[in-house]
Design an enzyme around this catalytic site. Structure first.
Site, PDB file in Angstrom:
ATOM      1  CB  CYS A  59      -0.880  -0.030   1.354  1.00  6.39           C
ATOM      2  SG  CYS A  59      -0.394  -0.396   2.898  1.00  6.39           S
ATOM      3  CG  HIS A 110      -0.381   4.451   3.498  1.00  4.51           C
ATOM      4  ND1 HIS A 110      -1.312   4.397   4.539  1.00  4.51           N
ATOM      5  CD2 HIS A 110      -0.099   3.220   3.302  1.00  4.51           C
ATOM      6  CE1 HIS A 110      -1.151   3.135   5.098  1.00  4.51           C
ATOM      7  NE2 HIS A 110      -0.606   2.640   4.225  1.00  4.51           N
TER       8      HIS A 110
END
Lengths: 350, 350, 350, 350
Positions: free
Chosen positions: D149, D242
Site C-alpha cells: 500500500c 497514506h
C-alpha cells in the site's frame, strides 16, 4: 415543479452554512440564489471567504457567487439562517420583519413563545404557531427554528416513546463532536486525547428545548411537556456525531421488544409527505451490543436518521439506551432543510 | 525499617503490572523480588517479555529479572495481582491457600462475601473481614481487592457526601480511557475519532462495587449501602483517566459551598496513617467551569487524587458534577499499593 | 548568587510564553518581574489574560501579576520574547534600542547578519556577533535568537556528525506537533485523524537556519555551512514533540557504532559550564527499533534532550535516522532560557 | 455478460478481505461464491467470523455465507487473496498449483521473478510474465500480485514522470494510516497522539517494489528500473490514507506546469479498457497549498485515485511533492480488483 425556489443562506461560510451549501446542491425544490456572512466577507467570492471543510467538492456555481451584505434588501424570500446566537438575535427579526421566511438553526429565538421549534417527525403541528406570530401578521415574514444539535437525536428517540408509553423523567449525558462548535471552533490542543466536561449553555438548551418539542400546541402557545429532565454535556475528540447515554422513566410498563419495535416502526409527517430530505426510517435500532458508534453509524440515511442501541433496564429509572445523531446534518442544516420542506408543502413559503 | 518487604507481581507484564513495577521502584517499604505472568513469558527476561508502555524508563534491576512460573512455590509472602479475571479466579485462591497475602486488582473475587473490597479512604475497616476469611484461617494467606477503575473515582467523590449528608440515588455515565482495557487492548481502528458505548460487564461491576464499598461491616459480612444506582459506561479516545458525569440525590438538603468544603476537607485513614502512597488531599474540587479534564488533571497528587468539578443543581436529582481519576494508578496499581500499605500498618502482612 | 536577575516576558500569554512562566518558576538565576502581551491583555491579571495550557499549576505569584504595556519603559533589563514574527519585527528592535537584552524565540530577526542564532551546544561562539551588533554598540541592548522548533532537534543531531565526519547533504521530513502552532492554533476539525502537509514558511526557515547554526563565525559575520538541504514539513495529531525522518550524506565513511557513540558522547559548552537548563546528555540514541516516539521520549531530560533512533544505511545518501525533540521546551522556551544562561555566564547580561 | 464470474476470497475476514466483500457487492463482472479465512473461522457464518469494520452495511447475502476450509478443493477458479505474508507463502502456491487464478494482495510472492507485480496504469504489460510462470504451464493456475500500500500511491505519481522525463532518484517518507496494519492491528495505546517511526519490512518492500513496477519486461523477466531510492516509513493516527513526502531527481529539466499537466493528463490501460474499477483520472493534482490531506482527499474517485499536491523545487533534488492514496482501496483490495479486471479482459481468467 418547473422552477426551483430561490433561497438565501445567512452565515453561509461557517460549518453549518457549508452543510447548507452541500445539502442544497442537488435539492429538487430549492436553489441557492444568495449568500451572506459577516461584514468581513461582504462582496468576496464564496470560494475565498469560506474555508471549505466538507468532504464533497465545493459546487462550482456556489464557489463563484459573491457574498451579499447581510441585509434583507435584495435577499430572496426564503432564508436559511446559520448564525451565531448573538448575531441571529439581531438579524433574524430584521429579515422576518422585511417579509422573509427565516428557517433558522440558531438558538436565539427558539424559546420565544410565538416561534415554532420544530422537528417535523415530532411536532409538525407546531408550525401553526406561525398563524399568530407577530412578524407574519405584519409583513408575512416569519421565523421557524430547529433545536440544538444535542436535543435533536434525543428527542427523535424520545418522541415515539412519549406517544406510545408516556415519559416522566429523562437523564441524558452527551459526548459531542467538535464540529458542533463550528470552525475553527475547538482548538486541537484542547481536545486531542481529552474530554471537556463543559459546553456553554448547552445543558440549559437541551433541557428546555426537549420539553418544548414534546409539548402540546394549545391555541397560540406551546404547553411544554411535563417531563423532569437532567442533561450533562461533554465534548470528545470525534469529528461528527453526538453520542448520548440516556435513561428514561416511562408512564407505562413495557418490554424491550415493544420499545424496539416502537422505534423501528416510527414514521411520521415527513415520511408520509415524502419530503425530499426525510429519512426513510427516522429512528433505527441497532442490535449489536456496542452500537451506535460515530465512526460507523453517523451517516445513516444520509445523516438524517437517529441511531439507537443498547436498550437495557436501568437501576434508577426504567430503561437505559444510547442514541447517536449527526450534529451538523440532522442536528443543524438537515433539520432546517426538513423544516423548510414541511413549510413548503404546508403552503407557508408561497 | 531496615530492610524492605520482598513482594511479587502476578501479571507483571500487562499495563497494570507495569504500573506496579513503576510505582514500586522507589517504594520505601516494598521491593520487587519476584515476577510472573503467563506461561508464555516464563523464564524470559522481564525486559523481553514485557512491552514496556510507561513513560518513565524501565528500572534496570527489574529489566534483568526473569519471570517465574505463576505458582506459589518460591513466591514471596506478599503478592500484587494484576491478572485478567478468568485467570485470577483460578490463581488467586491458589496463592492464598499457599499462605500468600494477595493484594489483588482483579474483579474475580471482589464480590465474594468474605473478601474485603477496599479503598483505604472509604472503608479501611472492611479489612477486618479477613479475620473470618477461609484462607486466612487455614493457611494465614488471604485475598484483599480494590475496586474497578470506573468505581474508584466515583466512590472517592461519593464517600464524603455519604458520611456527611447520606446518598439515596446515584446516576453515573463514564467516558473511560483506553489504558483501562490493557495492552494491546482497544484497537486504534475502533477508537480513533470514535466513542464506543459499551464495556463488557463494566456497568454491573460499577454498580455493585459502589454499594459494597459504601456498605457497613456487620460482623462477618458487609451490608451493602442502600443506594439506588445506574451506570452507563463508554470508551473514548483518551490515554489515561476516566471522566464521569454524575448526578446524586442526597438525604439532606445542603448548599454548594458545603459540598465543596466537604470534598476539599476530606481526609481519612491513609492520610492519618501517612501511608507512603496516600494523596495529601484525596478529593480536590476544581473551581474552573470546564474542569476536570484528563489532559490537565489526571496526574493530580501523583495520580492518586480524584478531581471533582462542575458542581451544580440537577433537574432530576439534587446535584450534578464531574469526577476524574487515573484509571491505572488510583484505579488499579496505586489502589492495590495503598491497600498493601494499610495492611502492613495494620499488621496483616505478618 | 544572593539575588536573582529580574526578567520580563514579552508575549507571556501564548503557549511559549506559558512555557517560559513554567520553566522560570524555580529557576536558580532568573525571576519573573514583568509580563507583557498584546494591547488587549494590558493591565489584566495574568491568570485572566492567559488561558493556561500547561499541565503543572500556574504559579500563584505569576497568576496575580498584571500585564504591563509591551513597551521598554519600566521593563527589566533582560527580556524573553515569545512574539509572533510580525509583532517581533517591530517590538524586539525597540527593546534592544532601549538597552534591553532580548533573548528571542521569534523568527523575525534570526537571519539578520548581526543577530546570533544560537544553540549553546552547537555554536555558542556565535554570541560574539553581539560585539558588532548595532544596538549593542549604541545602547548596550541586543537581540539573541534561538532557531525554529523544527530546526532545533535536527541540528542537535547533526552537530556532532558535522564536527566528527562532515556533512554534505541533509534531507529531512517533519511530523510536527500541534503545540508548535500556538494556542488556539490548529483547529481540531483540521487535524483529528488527519495529516496537514504544509506549515507556512517552515521549510524555508528550517533550511536556512540549519546552515547558519552549523556555520562558522568569521569576524563580524557567519559563513553558513556548505550543506545541501531539503525539508518537507507536515503537521500531525500529536500534542508535543516534532518527529523527523532524516537522511544524511557525510564527508567521511564511518560505521553505525561510531555514529551512535558520537551522539551519545556529545557534550558541549552548556554541559561544561553546567548551565542550569542544560540536559546532561543533549543527544541520546535509543536502541529500540521503533523509537523515538513522542508519547514516550519527548520529555527526556526535562524536554531538553534530542532523542535519536533507527540509524540505518540509506539507499540514496549514507544514513537514515529519526530524531525527536520537544518543540515548546527544547525548540522554544527552553532554547531561549539556555541561551540566556550562556549569556549570563559569558557576561552579556551586565 | 449474462452471468457473473464466481470468485473466492482467501483471508476474507480481515480488513482487506472486508474491503473485497464491500467492493465486490455490486461488481458488474464478479460475484462472491466462496470465502475462507483461518482454521479458527472454518464453517462459521461470515457475519460471526468477521468483525465488520466497513462503514457500509455488511451485504446480507455474504453475511449468511459460511467460511470454507482454506483449501483449493471446492474453491472457485478465481481467488482474491488477502492473507498475511507467512500464510500466503504457503497457501497461494497451493491454489495456483491446483489451477486457480490467484489475484493476491500479499507480499509473499511479489518479488519472485516469474510473478507479475502489477498496477494496471503503470505496467499492464508485465502480466505477460504469466506465460512463463511455472504454475500456469503446469496447471493453468497462476499468481498475480499488486504492490504494498505504501508503494502504490508513490508509483502512480512517479509513473507519468518516468515516462515523460525519466527518474534518477526518489526519496520518500510515509505517514501511514492504521488500517494498513489490519485489525486489530495497531493498539490505540501505541498511536493515540503519537507517531511510530517504524513499520516492519515496509521500507524494503517500498524500495524494491517501486523498481520492479517501473521496470521493463525483458522476455521472461523484469529488468528493474535503474532508480536510486530511499524510503522512511512512519505510522500516524489516521484511519485510512497514506500520505507521503517525496523528492525526485528527473533525467530531464522541466517546469512546474509541465509536471502538473503530465499528472492530470495521465491515462493508461485501465482507462482505455474502461475497466469497471478504474478511476477516471488516476492521478489528480490539487492546487491548494495544504493538500492532499487524508480527511478530505482519500476517497477521491472511490478511493482509486492518487492525489498529488505541493509541487515545488527541492533543495537537494529537482522537485518535492506530497502524494496521498487510499491504502486499503487503491493500495490493497481495489488494486487486486483492477488487476483481476485487466486479467479478465486480457483473457487470463479463462
Amino acid at each position: 415543479m418547473a422552477t426551483k425556489i430561490p433561497v438565501g443562506i445567512l452565515g453561509a461560510t461557517g460549518i453549518v452554512g457549508q452543510r447548507f451549501v452541500q445539502m442544497l446542491e442537488h435539492h429538487p425544490w430549492f436553489e441557492i440564489a444568495w449568500l451572506a456572512a459577516s461584514d468581513r466577507s461582504e462582496r468576496r467570492l464564496y470560494s475565498e471567504a469560506a474555508r471549505w471543510r466538507m468532504k464533497t467538492a465545493l459546487p462550482g456555481r456556489v464557489a463563484e457567487m459573491r457574498l451579499s451584505p447581510a441585509k434583507p434588501d435584495g435577499a430572496p424570500h426564503v432564508i436559511f439562517a446559520a448564525l451565531d446566537a448573538s448575531v441571529a438575535a439581531e438579524l433574524e427579526p430584521q429579515f422576518a420583519e422585511a417579509g422573509c421566511c427565516v428557517v433558522s438553526n440558531s438558538s436565539a429565538l427558539r424559546m420565544q413563545a410565538d416561534v415554532p421549534l420544530v422537528i417535523p417527525e415530532v411536532n409538525a403541528d407546531h408550525i401553526k404557531l406561525l398563524d399568530c406570530q407577530g412578524w407574519r401578521r405584519k409583513s408575512g415574514g416569519f421565523v421557524v427554528t430547529n433545536p440544538n444539535c444535542s436535543a435533536t437525536g434525543l428527542v427523535l428517540a424520545l418522541a415515539p416513546l412519549e406517544v406510545s408509553f408516556g415519559i416522566e423523567t429523562v437523564f441524558a449525558v452527551t459526548m459531542q463532536a467538535v464540529s458542533g462548535a463550528g470552525y475553527p471552533g475547538v482548538a486541537s490542543l484542547d481536545i486531542l486525547g481529552n474530554v471537556i466536561p463543559y459546553i456553554a449553555k448547552e445543558e440549559e438548551k437541551m433541557e428546555e428545548e426537549t420539553c418544548k418539542l414534546l409539548g402540546r400546541l394549545d391555541g397560540a402557545k406551546i404547553a411544554p411537556a411535563n417531563i423532569t429532565m437532567s442533561a450533562h454535556c461533554n465534548r470528545v475528540a470525534v469529528e461528527d456525531g453526538h453520542t448520548e447515554s440516556v435513561s428514561v422513566k416511562l408512564k407505562r410498563k413495557v418490554g424491550t421488544e415493544q420499545i424496539i419495535a416502537t422505534w423501528n416502526k416510527f414514521r411520521s409527517v415527513p415520511q408520509e409527505l415524502r419530503l425530499p430530505s426525510a429519512p426513510e426510517q427516522p429512528v433505527r435500532y441497532l442490535g449489536s451490543p456496542d452500537r451506535p458508534q460515530p465512526r460507523f453509524d453517523v451517516d445513516g440515511d444520509g445523516g438524517m436518521a437517529a441511531s439507537v442501541g443498547r436498550l437495557r433496564p436501568c437501576g434508577v429509572f426504567d430503561w437505559k439506551f444510547t442514541v447517536l445523531s449527526h450534529n451538523t446534518i440532522r442536528g443543524a442544516a438537515g433539520a432546517a432543510l426538513l423544516n423548510a420542506e414541511l413549510l413548503k408543502v404546508k403552503g407557508y413559503l408561497g
